[in-house]
Design an enzyme around this catalytic site. Structure first.
Site, PDB file in Angstrom:
ATOM      1  N   ASP A  49       0.830  -1.217   0.000  1.00 37.40           N
ATOM      2  CA  ASP A  49       0.000   0.000   0.000  1.00 37.40           C
ATOM      3  C   ASP A  49       0.864   1.266   0.000  1.00 37.40           C
ATOM      4  O   ASP A  49       0.670   2.178   0.808  1.00 37.40           O
ATOM      5  CB  ASP A  49      -0.922   0.027   1.229  1.00 37.40           C
ATOM      6  CG  ASP A  49      -1.647  -1.292   1.452  1.00 37.40           C
ATOM      7  OD1 ASP A  49      -2.018  -1.936   0.458  1.00 37.40           O
ATOM      8  OD2 ASP A  49      -1.842  -1.666   2.621  1.00 37.40           O
ATOM      9  N   GLU A 225     -11.293  -0.604  -3.445  1.00 37.45           N
ATOM     10  CA  GLU A 225     -10.531   0.005  -2.347  1.00 37.45           C
ATOM     11  C   GLU A 225      -9.279   0.663  -2.906  1.00 37.45           C
ATOM     12  O   GLU A 225      -9.057   0.709  -4.111  1.00 37.45           O
ATOM     13  CB  GLU A 225     -10.144  -1.067  -1.309  1.00 37.45           C
ATOM     14  CG  GLU A 225      -9.185  -2.130  -1.840  1.00 37.45           C
ATOM     15  CD  GLU A 225      -8.814  -3.181  -0.812  1.00 37.45           C
ATOM     16  OE1 GLU A 225      -9.527  -3.324   0.192  1.00 37.45           O
ATOM     17  OE2 GLU A 225      -7.797  -3.880  -1.031  1.00 37.45           O
ATOM     18  N   HIS A 365       7.820  -3.365 -31.585  1.00 38.86           N
ATOM     19  CA  HIS A 365       7.863  -4.625 -32.326  1.00 38.86           C
ATOM     20  C   HIS A 365       6.442  -5.020 -32.680  1.00 38.86           C
ATOM     21  O   HIS A 365       5.503  -4.795 -31.912  1.00 38.86           O
ATOM     22  CB  HIS A 365       8.569  -5.731 -31.538  1.00 38.86           C
ATOM     23  CG  HIS A 365       7.938  -6.040 -30.217  1.00 38.86           C
ATOM     24  ND1 HIS A 365       6.863  -6.895 -30.079  1.00 38.86           N
ATOM     25  CD2 HIS A 365       8.230  -5.626 -28.960  1.00 38.86           C
ATOM     26  CE1 HIS A 365       6.533  -6.998 -28.804  1.00 38.86           C
ATOM     27  NE2 HIS A 365       7.336  -6.219 -28.093  1.00 38.86           N
TER      28      HIS A 365
END
Length: 482
Positions: A49, A225, A365
């Site tokens: 977090d 969240e 690519h």
């Protein structure tokens, strides 16, 4: 008569030059507004977090959830990479009993009206899952040595599971956004927003702006969240995390106009697909709970997030301590929306290379052939890690971001993306000398290791290694890192 003829000839030449340099010709690029940035991931082990906050004092401040869930820590450094080795200070420790006594999660640090504030979630010693949102206030120039006081719980509509509060300002108005369990819904958490009366008190009735209803938001748990906000081009982008905190964890995104009423749910639109998710090729799993910061030169937006380097977890993912803090550059699409790409492999972060004379085209690519193209999708096809040359020191090789172990190499003087087969021939063909740009020293040109004088250049948008002789050739062999 002769003078008039000369004038007519000059006019014809000018007209011809105008045609040759008209809209269809290449436009020489300026140095990009957002030049390449390079970091080495991960930034911090066992830190989930994560939030990195750049302050006006020239420091980056870093905080994150520690696996013991028992304290709030801070680091600071003048560079993002410097946070990797910066000493860590514990600024607050959980209570020995009662509220704020368990599950200390997801701290965020902000500087508001001359004081520091840390937002975090915590449970109680009597009920570790009674998670609520709390605020600390710090007085002092340096938050690592500031005096911290508890401002208490952020009160919302319900006394229910709530966490991951973040604050941001749009058009002079400060908001709080967070995740909370709505008792009337059959899910874990939805997303809410409200204006702030002060840093720890919401104003008015919170608005619910998203709930987990899509298939990728409801794997393991029904979760929205970990919100974070970034603004760009008159838009407000709110990323959030969804599903269980294992390899299914991913980022979704809401979008609103910066001039809209952000407390009106109708102002927000939700993307139908995740914008950032696990990637087997790069061995990055469960990327999520992000924040945003900016590069040291202030010219690039940086995504900060956590993930794991493996997919399979024994037991509850919350008990697995190995989420790591990582960073990578955000790119902006032509329509003004962010492109996060994929979670890149551990080690040196990749960059993109734009053409000197076709500024909107990047090396990429496609079916393993190397070319330049605009509006590349997926983004990672145009990202390459500049690593130590396969043929030896003093040289570089360009490794694909989405195909680790695959490198740009020349074959019959055409440039292809191929897997390193370990041979000397491959190493030589995939190795280059990094030179100052042939058309602009602020750019870069790549000279072949085994064919001196030949450079990577584009011709009819395909890449070759050739000997540049004209100004156009040199422009075709010059690129800018972004």
């Amino acid at each position: 008569m002769r003078r008039n003829a000369v004038r007519l000839l000059l006019a014809a030449l000018v007209a011809m030059a105008a045609c040759l340099t008209g809209p269809g010709s290449a436009a020489h690029a300026a140095v990009p507004d957002s030049p390449a940035v390079t970091y080495t991931n991960p930034i911090a082990e066992k830190r989930a977090d994560p939030q990195i906050y750049r302050h006006t004092d020239g420091y980056y401040y870093f905080t994150a959830t520690v696996p013991e869930y028992d304290r709030i820590v801070l680091r600071r450094a003048t560079t993002i990479q410097g946070l990797s080795t910066a000493p860590e200070t514990t600024i607050w420790t959980k209570h020995t009993s009662g509220v704020m006594g368990a599950h200390i999660w997801a701290p965020e640090i902000h500087y508001i009206d001359g004081k520091w504030y840390v937002y975090f979630a915590a449970g109680s010693t009597s009920d570790v899952w009674a998670i609520r949102m709390y605020v600390l206030e710090g007085t002092g120039a340096n938050p690592l040595t500031a005096t911290w006081t508890e401002k208490g719980q952020i009160k919302t509509t319900w006394e229910s599971f709530s966490l991951d509060s973040t604050t941001f300002v749009v058009n002079g108005v400060r908001y709080l956004a967070w995740a909370q369990r709505n008792p009337s819904e059959d899910n874990n958490t939805s997303l809410f927003i409200a204006k702030l009366a002060n840093p720890w008190t919401i104003s008015g009735t919170p608005a619910e702006i998203s709930q987990p209803t899509l298939s990728w938001e409801t794997v393991g748990y029904k979760v929205n969240e970990g919100l974070a906000v970034i603004q760009h081009g008159g838009k407000v982008f709110m990323t959030y995390s969804a599903s269980a905190t294992d390899a299914n964890y991913c980022l979704g995104m809401l979008t609103a106009s910066a001039t809209a009423d952000l407390t009106d749910p109708a102002s927000w639109s939700k993307g139908s697909q995740p914008v950032f998710k696990s990637n087997d090729s790069t061995s990055q799993y469960g990327p999520g709970h992000n924040s945003f910061t900016v590069s040291e030169d202030g010219k690039s937006d940086i995504l900060v997030y956590h993930d794991r380097s493996y997919k399979d977890i024994t037991g509850d993912p919350l008990n697995d301590p190995n989420r790591r803090t990582r960073v990578q550059k955000i790119y902006w699409k032509a329509d003004g929306t962010p492109d996060f790409g994929i979670p890149v492999a551990d080690g040196v972060s990749p960059q993109r290379f734009s053409s000197y004379n076709y500024p909107d085209r990047f090396i990429r690519h496609y079916d393993y052939r190397a070319k330049i193209e605009a509006n590349v999708s997926p983004l990672a096809d145009s990202q390459f890690r500049v690593v130590t040359g396969l043929a030896g020191s003093g040289t570089v090789s360009l490794e694909s971001a989405d195909y680790p172990g695959y490198y740009l190499r020349h074959k019959n003087f055409e440039v292809w993306l191929e897997k390193n087969d370990g041979t000397t021939a491959f190493a030589s063909d995939a190795t280059f000398y990094r030179r100052a740009g042939l058309s602009d020293s602020a750019g870069v040109s790549y000279e072949s290791y085994n064919y001196a004088g030949r450079y990577i250049r584009h011709y009819n948008y395909l890449l070759y290694v050739q000997t540049p002789s004209t100004a156009t050739d040199k422009g075709d062999a010059t690129f800018y890192g972004q």
